[in-house]
Write an enzyme that holds these catalytic residues in place. Structure first.
Site, PDB file in Angstrom:
ATOM      1  N   ARG A 145      54.294  21.267  36.585  1.00 34.21           N
ATOM      2  CA  ARG A 145      54.018  19.893  37.104  1.00 34.21           C
ATOM      3  C   ARG A 145      53.397  18.971  36.350  1.00 34.21           C
ATOM      4  O   ARG A 145      52.034  18.706  36.357  1.00 34.21           O
ATOM      5  CB  ARG A 145      53.575  19.931  38.673  1.00 34.21           C
ATOM      6  CG  ARG A 145      54.335  20.578  39.627  1.00 34.21           C
ATOM      7  CD  ARG A 145      53.961  20.401  41.031  1.00 34.21           C
ATOM      8  NE  ARG A 145      52.520  20.787  41.176  1.00 34.21           N
ATOM      9  CZ  ARG A 145      52.073  21.819  41.504  1.00 34.21           C
ATOM     10  NH1 ARG A 145      53.356  22.977  41.412  1.00 34.21           N
ATOM     11  NH2 ARG A 145      50.981  22.419  41.604  1.00 34.21           N
TER      12      ARG A 145
ATOM     13  N   LYS B  58      45.935  46.696  40.067  1.00 37.06           N
ATOM     14  CA  LYS B  58      44.751  46.895  39.136  1.00 37.06           C
ATOM     15  C   LYS B  58      44.409  48.549  39.156  1.00 37.06           C
ATOM     16  O   LYS B  58      43.920  48.874  38.150  1.00 37.06           O
ATOM     17  CB  LYS B  58      43.656  46.373  39.863  1.00 37.06           C
ATOM     18  CG  LYS B  58      43.642  44.780  39.850  1.00 37.06           C
ATOM     19  CD  LYS B  58      42.612  44.248  40.915  1.00 37.06           C
ATOM     20  CE  LYS B  58      42.757  42.728  40.703  1.00 37.06           C
ATOM     21  NZ  LYS B  58      41.766  41.893  41.815  1.00 37.06           N
TER      22      LYS B  58
ATOM     23  N   LYS C 128      47.842  40.756  36.173  1.00 32.90           N
ATOM     24  CA  LYS C 128      47.578  42.293  36.733  1.00 32.90           C
ATOM     25  C   LYS C 128      49.278  42.899  37.006  1.00 32.90           C
ATOM     26  O   LYS C 128      49.435  44.022  36.674  1.00 32.90           O
ATOM     27  CB  LYS C 128      46.693  42.408  37.628  1.00 32.90           C
ATOM     28  CG  LYS C 128      46.821  41.267  38.964  1.00 32.90           C
ATOM     29  CD  LYS C 128      45.937  41.568  39.783  1.00 32.90           C
ATOM     30  CE  LYS C 128      46.121  40.667  40.931  1.00 32.90           C
ATOM     31  NZ  LYS C 128      45.674  38.988  40.456  1.00 32.90           N
TER      32      LYS C 128
ATOM     33  N   ILE D 223      33.846  40.683  35.910  1.00 35.52           N
ATOM     34  CA  ILE D 223      33.011  42.055  35.579  1.00 35.52           C
ATOM     35  C   ILE D 223      33.640  42.732  34.283  1.00 35.52           C
ATOM     36  O   ILE D 223      34.759  42.911  34.212  1.00 35.52           O
ATOM     37  CB  ILE D 223      33.136  43.159  36.771  1.00 35.52           C
ATOM     38  CG1 ILE D 223      32.785  42.419  37.910  1.00 35.52           C
ATOM     39  CG2 ILE D 223      32.310  44.479  36.333  1.00 35.52           C
ATOM     40  CD1 ILE D 223      33.111  43.312  39.359  1.00 35.52           C
TER      41      ILE D 223
ATOM     42  N   GLU E 218      44.390  33.773  50.637  1.00 33.14           N
ATOM     43  CA  GLU E 218      45.509  32.755  50.651  1.00 33.14           C
ATOM     44  C   GLU E 218      46.050  32.277  51.912  1.00 33.14           C
ATOM     45  O   GLU E 218      45.986  33.281  52.852  1.00 33.14           O
ATOM     46  CB  GLU E 218      46.608  33.418  49.379  1.00 33.14           C
ATOM     47  CG  GLU E 218      46.022  33.793  48.087  1.00 33.14           C
ATOM     48  CD  GLU E 218      45.767  32.511  47.411  1.00 33.14           C
ATOM     49  OE1 GLU E 218      46.480  31.370  47.730  1.00 33.14           O
ATOM     50  OE2 GLU E 218      45.289  32.640  46.284  1.00 33.14           O
TER      51      GLU E 218
END
Length: 432
Positions: free
Chosen positions: A48, A206, A106, A137, A191
């Protein structure tokens, strides 16, 4: 210091991408000093173009991501758009046109990392992806480089901050699953559609990446056993507390005892309060690594969010840029062991099983017989009658370690007993 800047193309300018652009701009001098040359944001591909993006010159914005990665003068492509396509095609195209790639994707790495590695190697370019697992991390680089001379036997961790926040609230406040999820959503940890998190898809991707690196073998998303946490209840936490445990959604990657296979799985599990992972609170991540020479190591910190993830992305950008200046590349795919990935049924685990049974003599003997018939040893048993006098009792059994298939078969056989009125909960026990 070289004066000609290294050019960086950014694919995606959402929460993470915009933070990458901001840090590149505000810390330009420091980054240049660390790399040995200045870096320049050469283009930003978005869907966008009319959206306001503070700090990014309008002339850098484009909707043609393919043209951007094909320019030929791009040194590093940063991919933070996610998903499988067009990300896979854009990354391989970037390699073909001379750019190295830093990715936080991922899902793509877990599903088709081999294709990306092969393309990077074919064109003599880097593929770095520290941000794909556990945010800020440092984890991928220690596994790929710091522990490259060691033998890793197990990687177990909390790799999804949303699920850890929910389970932590259920444990600390007594909230139910939905109540804790609503709080996570209100705070921005979950979410609008939390399926990828709470059903373990995010953690499974992961786990596939971690297992592949740790065991030098190819592990794909489809190889990872996955079980979500939506069925975890307040009663499960009460049972865990009675055992001196708490409950976490864990990603567990293990090398078999004989060294001939590996496993990767994601599921809720009870872990002792004495285990380092038990104290990981809120939306933090932590990964526990067990290596033959180094022993036990733990990596802890914020596992998501714009700034933490951008930190990991830019750490990779610095490393890749240094490699470009030295006309070198970092570590590629290491899959020389080609170990098979065993199914969940072959994994040796422990179970915590809570049964609703008839409150009469002989029930415990019947239940014990079913365990014996399936070759599963019982560690502890607790039985108590109900206060309401409804003729039922609660029976809690904790097993010794046994193949998961035998434990699952035991549960199915228990369901068929006339004296078993229902299976209240089943949960694996880890972290002994």
């Amino acid at each position: 210091m070289r004066t000609r800047p290294l050019k960086v193309a950014l694919l995606g300018c959402g929460v993470v991408g915009s933070e990458v652009a901001r840090i590149m701009t505000t810390h330009a001098d420091d980054l240049a000093a660390r790399i040995g040359a200045p870096i320049e944001l050469a283009g930003v591909a978005v869907r966008r173009p009319d959206k306001v993006r503070g700090g990014i010159p309008a002339e850098l914005i484009t909707t043609d991501a393919t043209a951007l990665v094909k320019r030929g003068d791009i040194d590093v492509v940063v991919e933070v758009i996610g998903g499988i396509e067009p990300a896979r095609t854009l990354i391989t195209t970037a390699f073909e046109h001379g750019a190295s790639v830093v990715s936080a994707n991922k899902a793509l790495l877990a599903q088709d990392g081999a294709t990306l590695y092969a393309a990077a190697e074919q064109h003599g370019r880097d593929l770095y992806y520290e941000a794909a697992v556990a945010g800020a991390i440092p984890l991928i680089r220690p596994l790929r480089e710091s522990l490259a001379g060691d033998k890793i036997n197990r990687v177990m961790g909390i790799v999804n901050g949303t699920t850890n926040f929910i389970l932590d609230k259920m444990d600390s406040t007594g909230a139910g699953y939905q109540e804790a999820l609503d709080e996570a959503t209100a705070l921005g940890y979950a979410e609008a559609d939390p399926t990828a998190d709470v059903e373990g898809f995010d953690a499974a991707a992961k786990a596939a990446i971690l297992a592949g690196i740790a065991f030098h073998t190819r592990v794909r998303l489809d190889d990872v056993y996955r079980e979500g946490m939506t069925e975890v209840t307040a009663a499960d936490f009460a049972s865990a507390r009675q055992m001196g445990c708490t409950i976490k959604l864990l990603a567990i990657c293990e090398r078999a005892a004989d060294g001939e296979s590996v496993t990767a799985r994601v599921h809720p599990a009870m872990i002792p309060l004495s285990h380092p992972l038990a104290s990981v609170r809120e939306a933090y991540n932590a990964v526990f690594v067990e290596a033959e020479a180094a022993g036990r190591l733990m990596f802890y910190g914020p596992g998501a969010g714009g700034s933490p993830t951008a930190s990991a992305v830019l750490g990779d950008v610095v490393a890749v840029c240094r490699n470009r200046l030295n006309e070198a590349t970092g570590p590629g795919e290491s899959a020389y062991t080609q170990l098979p990935v065993s199914p969940m049924g072959d994994v040796v685990t422990r179970y915590h099983i809570s049964l609703d049974v008839a409150d009469k003599p002989g029930v415990l003997a019947q239940v014990a017989t079913v365990f014996a018939e399936h070759g599963v040893s019982i560690d502890t048993v607790r039985q108590h009658g109900r206060q309401d006098g409804d003729g039922e009792a609660s029976l809690v059994v904790v097993t010794h370690r046994a193949p998961d298939a035998a434990l699952s078969g035991t549960v199915e056989a228990l369901r068929k007993l006339d004296t078993v009125r229902g299976v209240a909960s089943i949960m694996r026990v880890e972290g002994e």
